[in-house]
Design an enzyme around this catalytic site. Structure first.
Site, PDB file in Angstrom:
ATOM      1  N   ASP B 412       1.300  -1.099  -0.120  1.00  0.00           N
ATOM      2  CA  ASP B 412       0.198   0.255   0.206  1.00  0.00           C
ATOM      3  C   ASP B 412       0.906   1.497   0.233  1.00  0.00           C
ATOM      4  O   ASP B 412       1.466   0.821   1.180  1.00  0.00           O
ATOM      5  CB  ASP B 412      -0.992  -0.014   1.157  1.00  0.00           C
ATOM      6  N   HIS B 413       0.600   2.003  -0.869  1.00  0.00           N
ATOM      7  CA  HIS B 413       2.002   3.018  -1.242  1.00  0.00           C
ATOM      8  C   HIS B 413       1.883   4.764  -0.442  1.00  0.00           C
ATOM      9  O   HIS B 413       2.518   5.274  -0.173  1.00  0.00           O
ATOM     10  CB  HIS B 413       1.901   3.389  -2.685  1.00  0.00           C
ATOM     11  N   ARG B 414       0.058   4.400  -0.284  1.00  0.00           N
ATOM     12  CA  ARG B 414      -0.087   5.167   1.274  1.00  0.00           C
ATOM     13  C   ARG B 414       0.887   5.137   2.680  1.00  0.00           C
ATOM     14  O   ARG B 414       1.031   6.084   3.010  1.00  0.00           O
ATOM     15  CB  ARG B 414      -1.327   5.290   1.337  1.00  0.00           C
TER      16      ARG B 414
END
Lengths: 458, 440
Positions: B412-414
């Protein structure tokens, strides 16, 4: 102008013709293509003629033991040629029956060798006719197999096809293969006076049966004077002076004048154009799913060509399942282990479901129960006391996991167990259902009760 | 005695749940173990069962309303028993901003009307001829009904025996045989649905897997719905990054063989069990992948519970091997075997079903070289494992044969960045290429 059918069946054996009838019954426009005779191997050179000959063998054996029944005669003759004639008459009648059934259901019968040219397209090579069908069912069956070390030549080395037509018993016949075919011919030729040796690679006869059945059958055949050589493979054959000398992997070589190959069959999947269509196959067997569909849409396969379980009634059941799948009816999954199996020598070997060993392998906790035919009034009255009925049941639920029988005409009892399995009956129902007295079927009832330790006549 | 129906906790991160549908209405007789409502968690729609028998006297929460875990949503009691208008000690349900229940529905059901409460009582006392109060317990009524209907039941002997064995009431089983005859399969299906007390539903619909036919539309099973919802949400909300790494499994394969020789057939270890162990150990160093991302922050979960994707006839589940980093390879092998069996039988516990903090999915058994997984919200990572294949590798200037496996991390790049993912994979690789460390 090419015809378009809803279903075209290639092969009119017990798989194909039954599939065609079921398709027509469901209102589909149906054709069946056959290169040989209607009825396939089963009717023409398999189950049916051999059953006729086995009946002869049984009568011959009764005659040989006529004294038991107070019948004596002089100059008794056993004409094997007449037995063959009778079996051909039986075949002719049954094949006519198939032709009648196909006509009755308005099924087009196309004679010739079929080849798939594209999905849904069949060319009849012999006539040049083109057939189109939305669904095609391949039911081309299988044919006798040779051994690597020994090929049939139709003379000294024959297959079941030639054996069915022999008009005089061979002096000494060696039968390679102790499965149903081998054992049935052993019984037949022995009845007519041949010296018979059965050679089986595996350690016992009818090796797919429950071990107790194999052992008992070996003893019964030995009593009839049939020599049995198990655990022996054929390593070579020498022809000399009209005789054949078979070298075996174990024990002395066998000298005989005729060799019968009963070592199984291979699928008729060549020449049908299947490779070009990309039909998935495994060692020549067409790969099918539980709805008998191949990997090619619109193409099903049934019977021996699928290599599933090489029995006529299995092919028929597969045919019905395939057609019902095509018609969009709810699929009836075939449980192959619920398919009855029989060897029709006397005493017969008959079985359905799991053997004792298979049930244990699958992790069932089992109970077994055996009723000897010696205790059956009917068997004693018939003078056919050799054999038993054995039930393998799940110890927890009483589910009849398997039935294994040896005895006079016990194949007729398989239907009862098949129904019990289908209706999910248990050994208790088998034991509680009142069976007619005196019949051999009572032994099935006794064996059912025996699972609960309640046998009444044991 | 009255039994409260509460919003169950279907996973450690579940704070609230939405009541989707009441399967029983006020005044309906219910039996312990019967399904009475459907609730929706953030992962699935789940049926909940009654923990007591009697009459569903009150429903305090309307369809579409969201309430916290533990909130009393209804009460089951005898027909004559007194029950409250409101749940004892419970805060009134709130309409969650996430779910906007239609005001009509929400309001109508929540403030319990006195009338609705009266109805079962009056019918019970007046309709009996002799003025005798009706036997209050719904259980008694149900028993009478079931024994009466049993005589009419068509049921196979084997099904009957199976039902005795599993203590299943045949009156509750729907028969699928000819003419509605109950077969053994029907009993087994019922038994697995009745399942564990925790009753984590989604494994159940798999057993009712829809048969797909050409030219026909099959309705979605609940599991399909849940998968569709979660995967869509994931792909819409989570910016995925995918990182693939190859690892030399030659030594791991050797070690596995040695382990299996030592452990025997009962306790066989799979390559996947070793991957699970390696992941669990590597996650200790990368808490960001054992976490949940929300706008409020990144919550790192206290336990490392690795979800193991298991294919079912109609979908999949990823039950968790709880505290996976504290389990040995042999313990993981044992746990994964048990989980797979229970998943297929529909007998997962709620915690197993929803407790995973990181998922591992493996298609190696189908000779897949590599693939990428969609992250299951609210997780922040997932590992997709390919097959172990024989490939030439260069070692010390020499071409040699090696067992190579490719894995792909989805992150999850967040919550994290590619470099962190790469370092995490480096740790996983180091563990699998020096597999003795897995045994420490």
């Amino acid at each position: 102008m090419a015809e378009t059918y809803d279903v075209a069946v290639i092969g009119a054996g017990p798989g194909g013709y039954i599939a065609a009838i079921r398709a027509a019954q469901l209102g589909m426009r149906t054709a069946v293509i056959e290169r040989g005779a209607l009825g396939g191997v089963c009717l023409n050179i398999g189950c049916i003629p051999s059953k006729a000959l086995l009946r002869n063998a049984e009568v011959v054996n009764l005659a040989r033991h006529g004294e038991t029944f107070g019948i004596t005669y002089r100059d008794v003759q056993f004409d094997m040629g007449k037995a063959v004639d009778r079996s051909r008459a039986v075949v002719e009648r049954m094949v006519k029956g198939v032709a009648f059934l196909l006509r009755k259901h308005k099924i087009e019968v196309i004679a010739g060798q079929a080849r798939l040219t594209a999905p849904g397209k069949i060319a009849i090579d012999t006539s040049g006719q083109q057939v189109s069908a939305r669904n095609i069912i391949i039911a081309t069956g299988a044919r006798n197999r040779d051994l690597p070390s020994l090929a049939a030549d139709g003379k000294a080395v024959i297959t079941s096809t030639e054996a069915l037509a022999l008009r005089t018993p061979p002096r000494h016949i060696a039968i390679i293969g102790g499965g149903a075919v081998g054992v049935e011919f052993a019984y037949y030729f022995r009845a007519y006076g041949s010296e018979v040796t059965v050679v089986e690679l595996l350690p016992r006869l009818v090796p797919q049966e429950d071990e107790e059945v194999s052992r008992h059958l070996e003893r019964a055949l030995a009593k009839q004077g049939i020599a049995v050589r198990t655990g022996a493979g054929v390593t070579g054959a020498e022809h000399a002076g009209g005789r054949v000398r078979l070298a075996l992997s174990a024990g002395e070589p066998v000298e005989c004048d005729t060799v019968l190959l009963g070592v199984g069959v291979r699928p008729n999947s060549e020449g049908l154009g299947l490779e070009a269509l990309g039909v998935a196959m495994e060692r020549g067997n067409i790969v099918i799913n539980e709805r008998m569909a191949t990997n090619v849409p619109g193409l099903c396969a049934i019977g021996d060509v699928t290599g599933k379980l090489l029995l006529a009634h299995v092919a028929s059941a597969q045919g019905v399942a395939a057609v019902e799948g095509i018609a969009g009816l709810a699929p009836r999954a075939l449980r192959y282990e619920d398919m009855p199996r029989a060897t029709y020598c006397q005493p017969q070997a008959a079985s359905i479901g799991l053997t004792e060993a298979q049930a244990r392998e699958r992790g069932y906790e089992i109970k077994t129960s055996k009723a000897a035919l010696m205790a059956s009034g009917k068997a004693v009255a018939l003078g056919e006391t050799d054999g038993f009925v054995k039930i393998v049941a799940d110890a927890k639920t009483g589910e009849v996991l398997g039935a294994h029988m040896l005895g006079h005409d016990v194949s007729e009892l398989l239907g009862e167990v098949a129904v019990t399995r289908l209706l999910e009956g248990t050994a208790l129902e088998l034991g509680r259902a009142v069976h007619p007295h005196p019949t051999i079927s009572e032994s099935l009832m006794e064996a059912g009760l025996g699972i609960y330790g309640e046998s009444l006549n044991v | 005695m009255a039994t409260d129906v509460i919003m169950p906790q279907m996973g450690f991160d579940m704070k609230e749940g939405t009541l989707v549908r009441w399967l029983k209405r006020e005044g309906d007789a219910v039996r312990k173990g019967e399904m009475i409502a459907e609730i929706e968690t953030d992962k699935a729609v789940v049926e909940i069962e009654a923990f007591g028998s009697g009459v569903l006297r009150k429903t305090y929460v309307g369809e579409g309303q969201t309430v916290p875990v533990g909130y009393v949503i209804g009460v089951i009691a005898a027909a004559g028993e007194t029950v409250g208008d409101r749940p004892a000690g419970g805060a009134p349900p709130k309409a969650s901003p996430a779910h906007h229940p239609s005001p009509g529905k929400g309001v109508a059901a929540a403030p319990a009307s006195g009338e609705a409460m009266q109805r079962p009582q009056s019918s019970a006392s007046h309709e009996r001829a002799g003025g005798q109060p009706m036997p209050a317990s719904g259980e008694a009524v149900q028993r009478a009904q079931s024994s009466a209907s049993l005589e009419r039941l068509k049921v196979s002997p084997l099904a009957k025996r199976e039902a005795e064995e599993r203590k299943i009431d045949l009156a509750q089983v729907t028969g699928t045989g000819p003419g509605g005859r109950i077969t053994r399969e029907d009993v087994v299906r019922q038994a697995t649905q009745a399942g564990t007390p925790a009753k984590a539903g989604p494994a159940t619909p798999a057993l009712g897997a829809a048969t797909l036919r050409f030219g026909e539309t099959a309705p979605l099973t609940r599991m399909r719905q849940a998968i569709a919802r979660n995967m869509t949400r994931s792909k819409q909300e989570i910016p995925h990054v995918y990182i693939t790494a190859a690892m030399d499994m030659t030594r791991a394969v050797d070690l596995r063989q040695q382990l299996n020789e030592a452990l025997g057939a009962e306790a066989r270890v799979s390559v996947n069990d070793m991957v699970l162990r390696a992941c669990a150990l590597a996650l200790r160093g990368y808490p960001v992948f054992n976490a949940s991302y929300t706008e409020a922050g990144i919550t790192v979960h206290p336990q490392i519970n690795i979800g193991m994707a298991i294919a079912l006839p109609d979908g999949l589940v990823a039950p968790a091997i709880l505290e996976c980093d504290k389990k040995s390879v042999a313990e993981i092998a044992q746990a994964s075997k048990v989980l797979a069996e229970r998943a297929r039988a529909g007998r997962l516990t709620a915690q197993e079903y929803t407790g995973a903090t990181f998922n591992v999915t493996n298609l190696g058994m189908h000779q897949v070289e590599s693939f990428s997984a969609i992250i299951t919200p609210p997780q922040t990572g997932a590992l997709a494992v390919g097959a172990v294949q024989q490939e030439p590798v260069v070692r010390g200037g020499q071409v040699q044969e090696a067992s190579v496996m490719r894995v792909t991390l989805s992150l999850d790049h967040r919550a994290a960045d590619g470099a962190q993912g790469a370092l995490f994979l480096k740790d996983v690789r180091a563990l699998l290429e020096n597999p003795v460390r897995l045994l420490l």
